[in-house]
Write an enzyme that holds these catalytic residues in place. Structure first.
Site, short mmCIF file in Angstrom:
data_model
loop_
_atom_site.label_atom_id
_atom_site.label_comp_id
_atom_site.label_asym_id
_atom_site.label_seq_id
_atom_site.Cartn_x
_atom_site.Cartn_y
_atom_site.Cartn_z
N GLY A 102 5.67 3.02 -1.21
CA GLY A 102 4.29 3.35 -0.89
C GLY A 102 3.53 3.89 -2.08
O GLY A 102 4.10 4.14 -3.14
N LYS A 124 -5.41 6.45 -9.85
CA LYS A 124 -3.97 6.58 -10.05
C LYS A 124 -3.70 7.93 -10.72
O LYS A 124 -4.18 8.19 -11.82
CB LYS A 124 -3.45 5.43 -10.93
CG LYS A 124 -1.94 5.48 -11.14
CD LYS A 124 -1.43 4.17 -11.72
CE LYS A 124 0.05 4.23 -12.02
NZ LYS A 124 0.55 2.96 -12.55
N ASP A 267 7.66 -4.45 -5.58
CA ASP A 267 6.51 -3.58 -5.25
C ASP A 267 5.49 -3.55 -6.38
O ASP A 267 4.43 -2.95 -6.23
CB ASP A 267 6.99 -2.15 -4.92
CG ASP A 267 7.86 -1.57 -6.02
OD1 ASP A 267 8.93 -2.12 -6.30
OD2 ASP A 267 7.45 -0.56 -6.63
P1 AMP Z 1 6.60 2.27 -10.39
O1 AMP Z 1 7.92 1.63 -10.64
O2 AMP Z 1 6.11 3.17 -11.48
O3 AMP Z 1 5.57 1.26 -10.02
O4 AMP Z 1 6.78 3.27 -9.14
C1 AMP Z 1 7.65 3.04 -8.07
C2 AMP Z 1 7.32 3.96 -6.92
O5 AMP Z 1 7.37 5.32 -7.31
C3 AMP Z 1 5.94 3.76 -6.32
O6 AMP Z 1 6.04 3.97 -4.95
C4 AMP Z 1 5.14 4.85 -6.97
O7 AMP Z 1 4.02 5.23 -6.21
C5 AMP Z 1 6.15 5.97 -7.04
N1 AMP Z 1 5.86 6.93 -8.12
C6 AMP Z 1 5.98 6.76 -9.45
N2 AMP Z 1 5.65 7.86 -10.11
C7 AMP Z 1 5.30 8.79 -9.18
C8 AMP Z 1 4.88 10.15 -9.23
N3 AMP Z 1 4.73 10.80 -10.40
N4 AMP Z 1 4.62 10.77 -8.07
C9 AMP Z 1 4.77 10.15 -6.90
N5 AMP Z 1 5.19 8.90 -6.78
C10 AMP Z 1 5.45 8.21 -7.90
MG MG Z 2 4.52 0.47 -8.94
#
Ligand code: AMP
Ligand code: MG
Length: 508
Positions: A102, A124, A267
């Site tokens: 999510g 973001k 995702d």
């Molecule tokens: P990414 O691989 O960076 O696209 O992130 C994978 C998942 O981790 C997604 O659901 C992001 O929303 C979540 N995510 C990454 N960094 C954070 C953060 N600092 N705080 C909350 N959720 C995060």
């Molecule tokens: Mg992502």
């Protein structure tokens, strides 16, 4: 639907902008989107305003001077009429089912009609959401500058991507490997729906939601399919094939500019075929087909030359998620397998464009591969090779022995004999073409400027010291990456030695 400009003209008090928010995909409601207010990040300031994109979206200049714009684009305030939401999705990460993910740190503010079509605005890094899991919902200045610049660099290169409208920051401390500070990127795209949104509802066996998601998506973003009013089985197949073709096109364009995404989890794959979620990406310096840009990718799953194959794997995940809407497996596989022709076709047309070939010959794929093999064997700089090749063709005016024109390319290779061999094949292939015209076309296909790691890193280090000028310099430069920009010659050269010490991980 009111346009932005007319809404602004009508508003009683120009100091409190009324943006005409509407809900497109968000109309799907609470099982897809959870209303989530942003969390203020304290005294915020602009890092960069993308006024060119603002103009393309129909925003008046006054938008940027309005104090509420800064507050709203840093998560310190919410515009009247906007209902920020976080969406739920799941996905496969590094080839493994990861369950529910999510929007952990992204908030959609709503959609706004614009000359570019209806666009979702997303913050973001504006604080935690119900999907933050153990994350803080924040993004650091470093990674935000990378996402901001790369979105616009990709657009400048003609590659489908989400866009970046603004970058704001504050002194709010954020912990990663060490203490950094917070920033918020405003991303803009027709929608941010991912393969993982479909996988999520499919994993729950909630086929009604999968169907609603697809129907709304077709209505809003695939009018050519929606207008045919097909039974859902057929609409789904047409859509799957369209996503397959767009994904093939996007990845082929990545390969053509040496772009390594770094985290091609399902995702992070857009159902519109847009490059999405800029994390540990890298433009290749020396050509290495096995290059792994993400230091957290220990297996090399997302190595540069594996990207086309991974995109296909991801499409299979999407196909699996929607297959029950179709009922039979065979037509789903057929739709997905169009990738097997679409990808090589899109790739080959990339190489032909880069080589300046205006007609097709059977030897072209092999000619391109031979060039890549030479680049790989000699660890030759990818961007510089193609740019010098373009100039060599332009300057050699059809004289195949014009050594001076070819010298800058030849000098890139230690193995002079292998290069001479390839050059001979290539010039023979160009025989019937006008060199000057071909060279000009090649200079429009082979960028002089890409967002190399060290360029981004320089802008980051300056910004961390309070000087944001290099962010704006790069934004302006990378918007027109095929132009010469004589003042930026130093940004077009080989990477400095220290570039190889920049470690890019998922930490952002
Ligand atoms: P990414 O691989 O960076 O696209 O992130 C994978 C998942 O981790 C997604 O659901 C992001 O929303 C979540 N995510 C990454 N960094 C954070 C953060 N600092 N705080 C909350 N959720 C995060
Ligand atoms: Mg992502």
């Amino acid at each position: 639907m009111q346009s932005f400009t007319s809404a602004v003209a009508d508003r009683p008090d120009p100091a409190s902008p009324h943006l005409p928010w509407s809900s497109g995909m968000q109309a799907l409601g609470p099982s897809f989107f959870t209303p989530t207010p942003p969390t203020p990040m304290g005294a915020a300031h602009w890092v960069s305003q993308n006024r060119a994109l603002g103009q393309a979206l129909g925003l008046p200049d006054a938008f940027w001077d309005d104090p509420l714009s800064l507050q709203a684009l840093s998560g310190n305030a919410v515009w009247p009429g906007s209902v920020p939401v976080a969406s739920v999705y799941s996905g496969h990460q590094f080839g493994v089912w990861a369950g529910q993910l999510g929007d952990g740190r992204a908030l959609s503010l709503g959609e706004i009609d614009s000359p570019l079509g209806r666009q979702d605005w997303q913050l973001k890094g504006a604080g935690p959401t119900p999907y933050s899991r153990r994350g803080d919902g924040r993004a650091v200045l470093r990674s935000s500058i990378r996402e901001y610049l790369c979105s616009e660099a990709m657009h400048g290169l003609g590659i489908p991507t989400t866009r970046a409208l603004a970058l704001t920051a504050s002194g709010l401390p954020v912990w990663r490997e060490s203490q950094e500070t917070a920033a918020v990127v405003t991303r803009v795209a027709p929608c941010f729906i991912r393969f993982g949104h479909f996988e999520h509802f499919a994993s729950l066996g909630d086929w009604d939601s999968v169907k609603r998601l697809l129907t709304q998506l077709l209505d809003q973003h695939f009018p050519d399919i929606a207008q045919q009013q097909l039974p859902i089985e057929q609409a789904c197949l047409q859509w799957l094939q369209t996503v397959t073709e767009r994904t093939a096109q996007m990845v082929a364009q990545w390969q053509g500019v040496g772009f390594c995404h770094g985290v091609m989890n399902t995702d992070n794959m857009s159902v519109l075929g847009l490059t999405l979620d800029y994390g540990p990406f890298q433009f290749l310096d020396a050509y290495d087909p096995d290059h792994i840009c993400n230091h957290s990718d220990h297996q090399g799953r997302y190595a540069f030359q594996r990207q086309p194959q991974v995109a296909f794997w991801n499409l299979y995940c999407l196909g699996q998620a929607v297959a029950p809407l179709v009922g039979e497996t065979e037509p789903v596989l057929e739709a997905l397998n169009t990738y097997k022709t679409a990808l090589p076709h899109a790739l080959l047309s990339q190489w032909r464009k880069k080589l300046g070939l205006i007609s097709a010959a059977t030897e072209d794929a092999e000619l391109a591969q031979a060039a890549l093999d030479l680049l790989s064997a000699g660890a030759v700089d990818f961007t510089i090779f193609w740019r010098r090749l373009s100039h060599a063709v332009l300057n050699s005016h059809g004289q195949s022995n014009d050594a001076a024109a070819w010298a800058p390319v030849r000098d890139l290779f230690l193995d002079a004999a292998a290069w001479a061999d390839w050059q001979q094949r290539y010039t023979a292939r160009l025989r019937t073409q006008d060199r000057a015209q071909t060279g000009v076309a090649m200079l429009r296909a082979n960028p002089k400027y890409v967002l190399r790691n060290h360029l981004g890193e320089t802008a980051i280090r300056m910004a961390q010291a309070g000087d944001f000028s290099e962010v704006d310099n790069l934004l302006a430069l990378l918007r027109h990456p095929f132009d010469e920009h004589p003042d930026s010659e130093h940004r077009a050269g080989f990477p400095p030695d220290w570039a190889s010490t920049i470690a890019i991980s998922c930490s952002s």
